[in-house]
Design a protein around this motif. Sequence first.
Motif, PDB file in Angstrom:
ATOM      1  N   SER A 108      25.775 -19.207  25.451  1.00 45.47           N
ATOM      2  CA  SER A 108      24.869 -19.848  24.438  1.00 45.47           C
ATOM      3  C   SER A 108      23.284 -19.829  25.385  1.00 45.47           C
ATOM      4  CB  SER A 108      25.303 -21.317  24.216  1.00 45.47           C
ATOM      5  OG  SER A 108      25.498 -22.126  25.359  1.00 45.47           O
ATOM      6  N   GLY A 109      23.228 -19.760  26.596  1.00 42.15           N
ATOM      7  CA  GLY A 109      21.964 -19.994  27.662  1.00 42.15           C
ATOM      8  C   GLY A 109      22.039 -21.188  28.387  1.00 42.15           C
ATOM      9  N   ALA A 110      22.979 -22.203  28.444  1.00 43.93           N
ATOM     10  CA  ALA A 110      23.143 -23.332  28.941  1.00 43.93           C
ATOM     11  C   ALA A 110      23.499 -22.811  30.452  1.00 43.93           C
ATOM     12  CB  ALA A 110      24.235 -24.282  28.557  1.00 43.93           C
ATOM     13  N   ILE A 111      23.193 -23.902  31.404  1.00 43.13           N
ATOM     14  CA  ILE A 111      23.491 -23.372  32.656  1.00 43.13           C
ATOM     15  C   ILE A 111      24.161 -24.932  33.398  1.00 43.13           C
ATOM     16  CG2 ILE A 111      22.051 -21.451  33.195  1.00 43.13           C
ATOM     17  CD1 ILE A 111      20.072 -23.862  34.873  1.00 43.13           C
ATOM     18  N   THR A 112      24.959 -24.650  34.262  1.00 41.22           N
ATOM     19  CA  THR A 112      25.508 -25.734  35.247  1.00 41.22           C
ATOM     20  C   THR A 112      25.856 -25.339  36.489  1.00 41.22           C
ATOM     21  OG1 THR A 112      27.002 -27.475  34.973  1.00 41.22           O
ATOM     22  CG2 THR A 112      27.958 -25.585  34.421  1.00 41.22           C
ATOM     23  N   THR A 113      26.157 -26.378  37.316  1.00 38.90           N
ATOM     24  CA  THR A 113      26.584 -25.958  38.938  1.00 38.90           C
ATOM     25  C   THR A 113      27.901 -26.674  39.114  1.00 38.90           C
ATOM     26  OG1 THR A 113      25.133 -27.777  39.883  1.00 38.90           O
ATOM     27  CG2 THR A 113      24.005 -25.644  39.540  1.00 38.90           C
ATOM     28  N   TRP A 114      28.204 -25.993  39.940  1.00 36.72           N
ATOM     29  CA  TRP A 114      29.559 -26.580  40.794  1.00 36.72           C
ATOM     30  C   TRP A 114      29.224 -26.929  42.196  1.00 36.72           C
ATOM     31  CZ3 TRP A 114      34.740 -23.425  39.469  1.00 36.72           C
ATOM     32  CH2 TRP A 114      35.238 -23.743  38.209  1.00 36.72           C
ATOM     33  N   SER A 115      29.102 -28.127  42.395  1.00 40.10           N
ATOM     34  CA  SER A 115      28.861 -28.600  43.882  1.00 40.10           C
ATOM     35  C   SER A 115      30.034 -28.457  44.721  1.00 40.10           C
ATOM     36  CB  SER A 115      28.289 -29.905  43.866  1.00 40.10           C
ATOM     37  OG  SER A 115      26.941 -29.942  43.104  1.00 40.10           O
ATOM     38  N   MET A 116      30.258 -27.512  45.537  1.00 42.25           N
ATOM     39  CA  MET A 116      31.603 -27.254  46.277  1.00 42.25           C
ATOM     40  C   MET A 116      31.681 -27.898  47.527  1.00 42.25           C
ATOM     41  SD  MET A 116      32.879 -25.426  43.931  1.00 42.25           S
ATOM     42  CE  MET A 116      34.363 -24.702  44.869  1.00 42.25           C
ATOM     43  N   GLN A 117      32.856 -28.188  48.250  1.00 45.54           N
ATOM     44  CA  GLN A 117      33.267 -28.760  49.316  1.00 45.54           C
ATOM     45  C   GLN A 117      34.688 -28.170  49.647  1.00 45.54           C
ATOM     46  OE1 GLN A 117      31.976 -30.458  51.793  1.00 45.54           O
ATOM     47  NE2 GLN A 117      30.108 -31.675  51.268  1.00 45.54           N
ATOM     48  N   GLY A 118      34.581 -26.845  50.191  1.00 46.09           N
ATOM     49  CA  GLY A 118      35.759 -26.175  50.193  1.00 46.09           C
ATOM     50  C   GLY A 118      36.367 -25.738  49.102  1.00 46.09           C
ATOM     51  N   THR A 119      37.383 -26.058  48.430  1.00 45.13           N
ATOM     52  CA  THR A 119      37.914 -25.552  47.578  1.00 45.13           C
ATOM     53  C   THR A 119      38.021 -26.612  46.232  1.00 45.13           C
ATOM     54  OG1 THR A 119      40.360 -26.300  48.243  1.00 45.13           O
ATOM     55  CG2 THR A 119      39.737 -24.256  48.296  1.00 45.13           C
ATOM     56  N   ALA A 120      37.022 -27.940  46.576  1.00 43.93           N
ATOM     57  CA  ALA A 120      37.050 -28.944  45.758  1.00 43.93           C
ATOM     58  C   ALA A 120      35.456 -29.062  45.056  1.00 43.93           C
ATOM     59  CB  ALA A 120      37.207 -30.446  46.458  1.00 43.93           C
ATOM     60  N   GLY A 121      35.460 -29.064  43.823  1.00 42.58           N
ATOM     61  CA  GLY A 121      34.239 -29.083  43.313  1.00 42.58           C
ATOM     62  C   GLY A 121      33.820 -29.981  41.977  1.00 42.58           C
ATOM     63  N   THR A 122      32.521 -30.547  42.283  1.00 43.93           N
ATOM     64  CA  THR A 122      32.208 -31.398  41.126  1.00 43.93           C
ATOM     65  C   THR A 122      31.048 -30.793  40.414  1.00 43.93           C
ATOM     66  OG1 THR A 122      30.769 -32.501  42.642  1.00 43.93           O
ATOM     67  CG2 THR A 122      32.973 -33.406  42.429  1.00 43.93           C
ATOM     68  N   THR A 123      30.759 -31.301  39.272  1.00 42.99           N
ATOM     69  CA  THR A 123      29.494 -30.877  38.362  1.00 42.99           C
ATOM     70  C   THR A 123      28.433 -31.380  39.067  1.00 42.99           C
ATOM     71  OG1 THR A 123      30.865 -30.543  36.299  1.00 42.99           O
ATOM     72  CG2 THR A 123      28.421 -30.712  36.135  1.00 42.99           C
ATOM     73  N   GLY A 124      27.308 -30.245  39.178  1.00 44.34           N
ATOM     74  CA  GLY A 124      26.109 -30.764  39.894  1.00 44.34           C
ATOM     75  C   GLY A 124      25.077 -31.203  38.734  1.00 44.34           C
ATOM     76  N   PHE A 125      24.498 -30.033  38.250  1.00 43.68           N
ATOM     77  CA  PHE A 125      23.402 -30.479  37.556  1.00 43.68           C
ATOM     78  C   PHE A 125      23.701 -29.443  36.132  1.00 43.68           C
ATOM     79  CE2 PHE A 125      20.982 -27.113  39.362  1.00 43.68           C
ATOM     80  CZ  PHE A 125      20.532 -26.494  38.083  1.00 43.68           C
TER      81      PHE A 125
END
Length: 315
Positions: free
Chosen positions: A47-64
């Motif tokens: 659709s054009g949207a972007i998002t990031t995964w903030s990573m620490q090893g194999t664990a990730g959280t949504t960034g922006f």
Amino acid sequence: MTTAEGTDTLTDVEALRFSDRTVIVVGATANDFNGNGTSDILWRHSSGAITTWSMQGTAGTTGFSADVGAGWTAAEVADFNGDRKADILWRHTDGWVALWQIDGGFVSGGGTFAHVDAAWSIAAAGDLNGDSFADIVWRHTDGTLAVWLMRGTVFSGGASIAQVDTAWTVAGLADFDGDGRGDILWRHDDGSVAVWRMDGTTGLGGATIASPGANQRIAGTGDFNGDGKADILWRADDGRVAVSMVDGFTVLSTTEVAAPGTAWTVAQVGDFDGDGKADIFWRSTDGSVALWLMDGATVKSATPLGNPGTEWSVI
């Protein structure tokens, strides 16, 4: 995207033709949007949207997350403002170039700053002169190579540096000799690979470093052995993966890593666990993703990270 006030506007790539010299990821961790020393993942939805995964090893959280207008493509990810956090360089189908300066969970600055003829494409981005600000490598359809030296969205110098046979393609930009400046990695249609050591717009010499054959493709670059010099990740047509340890113009060794199968594609190379050695982020044709944490050519761990869906692609 709107034009950033207070920046120099560049109207045509021809403006950087200061000389006709014929001469081909430094600093912060690759794709590290929040500056914590580990690589992150940038996703783009259909659709054009972007998002990031903030990573620490194999664990990730949504960034922006953000919405991007139609026609814009993320051309490169690199640190353009010298804050040791990755930024996003955008190119529009109408030729406009824009920068998003990222600070963890939000866009902190940037804007549209140049318009370049469609015959020019962004071939790579990285710090070519060792000033901690990413620069832009351009390639014309006639083979001409040009460099813009940048400080954020401000053009600080540049030149058209070479006209290279179009059988050669820019395969990446990374620091192969450990001098803190990006070098240009080339791939020929016949499979040959060459490195140009760079200092800004000046070439410090170049050489063909390997001829693995056309069935071996460059999947990425990164420092796999922690020696401060970029190495090359290879992917064979049959799915096999290998790493070449590189020191300048010398390939020190090439080691086969594994054969994960052709359904899996190398989506990104980066240091996801902060140990100073490159790791491999994988994407399957069914949308699944997995992370290999590496120590040189050895897989320390292989972890599945779920399936975000095929509507999302890694940039």
